[in-house]
Design an enzyme around this catalytic site. Structure first.
Site, mmCIF file in Angstrom:
data_model
loop_
_atom_site.group_PDB
_atom_site.id
_atom_site.type_symbol
_atom_site.label_atom_id
_atom_site.label_comp_id
_atom_site.label_asym_id
_atom_site.label_seq_id
_atom_site.Cartn_x
_atom_site.Cartn_y
_atom_site.Cartn_z
ATOM 1 N N SER A 655 -12.180 0.579 2.720
ATOM 2 C CA SER A 655 -11.824 0.837 1.325
ATOM 3 C C SER A 655 -10.580 -0.365 0.860
ATOM 4 O O SER A 655 -10.737 -0.739 -0.442
ATOM 5 C CB SER A 655 -11.474 2.131 0.559
ATOM 6 O OG SER A 655 -10.209 2.296 1.242
ATOM 7 N N LYS A 698 -5.872 7.412 -5.783
ATOM 8 C CA LYS A 698 -5.312 5.951 -5.547
ATOM 9 C C LYS A 698 -4.779 5.163 -7.012
ATOM 10 O O LYS A 698 -3.778 4.612 -6.881
ATOM 11 C CB LYS A 698 -6.463 5.102 -4.882
ATOM 12 C CG LYS A 698 -6.833 5.338 -3.509
ATOM 13 C CD LYS A 698 -7.998 4.407 -3.154
ATOM 14 C CE LYS A 698 -8.507 4.922 -1.638
ATOM 15 N NZ LYS A 698 -9.900 4.059 -1.076
#
Length: 812
Positions: A655, A698
């Protein structure tokens, strides 16, 4: 570029899939019918029904799904409807096996008759115990005994008298000799008026005091008379046996007056062939017991009576349907039963020491087990497989360190027919499927429960009904429509996808309990949005110690993260800490370095053995993108490195590959990156930005850091556009985005991320195959060309790249 930022920025409406209170057409769950079935799990319920109703070998069920998705609830609800309509299985009892006491006999009775038989047998034993002594004291019994004894004695006397006459005529006598504490008759020769042992006469003959011929004659006659004596004694013993048999017959007739009516009542009450045979054997054993009692063996008779008790292993209420057993502790003993040991020293175990387990309790019905608990118990998995394959249950004594010797008691195998449902995770299902060849033959039905369901009107109604059931069952405060909206929002975030809602109702129940506690403590009558949000915030606070420590380290500059300014070769990536009970996002500085060379991209994490395979794959994809984008006409002459700074644990996942690519391209081109922008996203070799997991955590992790330092209005996070349906951000983030103090940009291509992070147009190749001057891609390609020439021509004499130290970047 400002235009790109504005074009790709998400509005606050995109950040949370709000379900308005109006979606619930009632003021609170007080007006909702509690759920009594499982909806929105059609696939799993269909598989369950197939497994429970299809009567065929091996059609047992493995219930796969995440914890809290209602697997056990679904089983309970389905079986509560199905089991009562099925036939009630029989009772199983154990009785003494008179021909082989170590192998107790199994008797199968109609439902409910096991305890009745046990009571009847107790009545029989009590009647015999109470009346037997008085019966044996009856004058007729005593007279019969004396008469038989007299006849045996008379026969013995007559035979011995006849033998004595013959002995006397031939110079022999019959004397009584004592040997070993017993007196027995013996034949001896008469010498000089007294009986003398033959050995004494032989001694006199050896000394010449008696002629040897006389001794030889006596020895021959002695042998003949000794055999005659033995024949007499055999006749006496035969007479005694006949007397004993006659007395036994007397006892039998006497006993019949006592027990035969009781035995006849039992036979008539149950009409079971196995029981009839057992009662015949019991009568014969009881006659032997009467003889013991008649001989004074009162204790032995009492022990014999105890053995007539019936051990009811399992009994059913007539018409109750099939049994349903949930075994929470599937140890070997709990599942299959045991033979209780009675201690050492002590009497050996009997059929009354045999105890049944859950398998026998569920015979003819259903047994529900936790798969992981079953596998962790020694012997339980193998024992269950044996039982299901053979259809026979064998109850044995388990090995014990205190009783290491074997138990010789082995009851008859019990035919069982039980449907087993194992509740476990999909991972465990596939592990068993791969490792155990018997698994697929025994558990042919997989019932899989999804952890999420569609957010439609049907699901929302079901959600409200489940909440109503939890409220009713646990005595909680009812939830308003606004509170349900907040609970659904929590469920949507847990599901991780717009249009989906979590089906893990155990977590919803936890939030509801805490929200009800808050509301009740403050004297409120219902649970609303405020209480739900406070409960969620309290949960985050309780589980957030590590998160607070990480934020504190960043605030104190122990972990170096910048949220303002422009830097070359460094960018803020986003990682996630998943602790099981909580997860949170943490900004991470990603840096790159580059120079002419042929080593390619050096993965620092891999070289330090801190990376996983997926992360390494992401770095290799970056190298593939560079070759495709910039090295079609010349070799990629570069030595570069990528690093997660201040990362001392393992790194996994791809990611961060977009962020790593941006850091690397910035380092190559000299174009600085905005430190107020964090990036998450995966990339393929063609530059497409791919979705990642934990996008909410996040974003919130970077937002919390920026908010703590003060939002500038230009900060934000770049995410893949494919992740937009996953957004379910907390209210603070949504408010900041709505006010323009924070931004979230959704991109599909790496070029869009470049323009947001640098403010420079990425640039596309023109008809001449070149990137336009002043674009980011042109700067990268020019730098790579210089790297290539440097390797070919030696020391550089070309001007430094724009953006290099001392050379301002003029393209922005």
């Amino acid at each position: 570029m400002r235009g790109t930022r504005e074009r790709l920025a998400l509005s606050s409406r995109d950040l949370f899939p709000e379900i308005p209170p109006e979606a619930f057409p009632f003021p609170s769950t007080a007006e909702v019918e509690p759920a009594d079935t499982v909806l929105c799990q059609e696939r799993g319920m269909a598989a369950l029904e197939l497994g429970f109703t299809l009567d065929a070998p091996g059609y047992n069920i493995f219930l796969a799904g995440a914890t809290g998705t209602g697997r056990s609830t679904a089983v309970r609800l389905l079986l509560s409807r199905l089991a009562p309509s099925l036939p009630t299985p029989p009772d199983r009892v154990l009785v003494k096996n008179f021909s082989d006491p170590d192998r107790p006999r199994l008797i199968t009775l109609p439902p409910g008759q096991g305890p009745a038989l046990a009571r009847r047998m107790e009545g029989l034993v009590d009647a015999v115990r109470r009346r037997a002594p008085s019966i044996l004291e009856d004058k007729a019994i005593e007279a019969a005994r004396e008469e038989l004894t007299r006849k045996v004695a008379e026969r013995q006397r007559a035979l011995l008298e006849q033998l004595e006459r013959s002995l006397k005529e031939d110079g022999f006598a019959l004397v009584q000799m004592e040997a070993g504490g017993m007196v027995r008759p013996e034949v001896l020769p008469v010498w000089e008026g007294r009986p003398v042992p033959l050995e004494e006469l032989e001694s006199l003959a050896s000394r010449g005091l008696i002629p040897t011929s006389v001794v030889e004659s006596l020895r021959t006659k002695h042998a003949l008379y000794h055999e005659a004596l033995n024949e007499v004694m055999r006749s006496v013993r035969e007479a005694a046996r006949e007397a004993e048999s006659a007395f036994r017959e007397v006892l039998r007739r006497t006993l019949a007056t006592l027990v035969e009516p009781l035995l006849a009542e039992i036979r008539e009450a149950f009409r079971v062939e196995e029981l009839t045979r057992y009662l015949e054997e019991l009568r014969e054993d009881l006659v032997a017991g009467f003889e013991e009692l008649a001989s004074g063996g009162k204790e032995a008779f009492e022990e014999r009576l105890k053995a007539y008790r019936v051990n009811v292993l399992v009994s059913r209420e007539p018409g109750s349907g099939a049994p349903v057993v949930f075994e929470n502790h599937p140890s070997y003993t709990n599942l299959f039963g045991t033979v209780e040991r009675v201690g050492l020293p002590g009497p050996p175990p009997t059929h009354m020491n045999v105890k049944a387990g859950s398998v026998l309790a569920a015979d003819g019905g259903f047994l529900v087990l936790s798969a992981i608990d079953l596998l962790l118990e020694p012997g339980s998995w193998e024992g269950l497989k044996r039982t299901l394959k053979s259809g026979l249950l064998e109850i044995q004594a388990p090995w014990s360190a205190f009783f290491p010797g074997p138990s010789f008691l082995k009851p008859e195998p019990i035919p069982v027919k039980v449907k087993v449902a194992l509740v476990g995770t999909p991972f465990l299902y596939y592990l068993l499927l791969e490792r155990d060849p018997d698994f697929s033959k025994i558990f042919k039905v997989k019932a899989e429960f999804d952890a999420v369901m569609e957010t439609d009107s049907r699901a929302l109604e079901y959600y409200a009904r489940v909440v109503a059931r939890i409220v009713r069952d646990e005595g909680l405060l009812h939830v308003t429509a606004d509170g349900l909206s907040a609970l659904v929002g929590f469920g949507t975030r847990e599901a991780g996808r717009r249009g989906k809602i979590s089906a893990r109702f155990s977590e919803v129940a936890d939030v509801l309990r805490e929200a009800s506690f808050i509301a009740r403590r403050e004297g409120k009558g219902t649970v609303g949005r405020e209480e739900v949000e406070r409960a969620l915030e309290a949960r985050r606070e309780r589980h957030g110690l590590l998160e607070a420590k990480v934020k504190e380290a960043i605030q104190e500059d122990l972990i170096l993260i910048e949220t303002e300014g422009f830097r070359v070769g460094r960018i803020n990536g986003l990682s996630v800490y998943d602790l099981g009970d909580s997860s949170f996002g943490k900004p991470t500085r990603i840096t790159a370095s580059a120079s002419p060379g042929r080593a390619g991209i050096i993965n620092v994490e891999r070289e330090a053995r801190l990376s996983g395979g997926i992360y390494d794959k992401g770095v290799l994809i970056i190298a593939g993108y560079l070759r495709r984008q910039y090295a079609r006409e010349r070799p990629l002459s570069i030595t570069a490195s990528l690093c997660f700074e201040q990362s001392y644990a393992g790194v996994e996942g791809d990611s961060a590959s977009v962020a790593e690519l941006l850091a690397l391209l910035s380092e190559i081109s000299g174009v600085p990156l905005d430190q107020g922008v964090a990036v998450t996203g995966s990339i393929n070799q063609h530059g497409d930005v791919q979705p990642v997991g934990a996008v909410n955590e996040k974003i919130e992790g970077f937002f919390d850091l920026c908010a703590a330092r003060g939002l500038t209005g230009s900060q934000g996070v770049i995410i893949p556009r494919k992740n937009v349906p996953d957004l379910a951000l907390k209210a603070e983030v949504r408010k900041a985005v709505e006010e323009g103090r924070f931004h979230i940009w959704a991109v599909e291509r790496v070029e869009e991320a470049i323009e947001i992070a640098t403010g420079v147009p990425a640039g596309e190749r023109g008809p001449d195959g070149e990137f336009p001057p002043g674009t980011f891609n042109r700067a990268v390609e020019d730098a790579l060309a210089r790297f290539s020439r440097a390797l070919q021509e030696g020391p550089p004499d070309y001007p430094p790249a724009p953006g290099a130290p001392g050379v301002p970047w003029t393209g922005r």
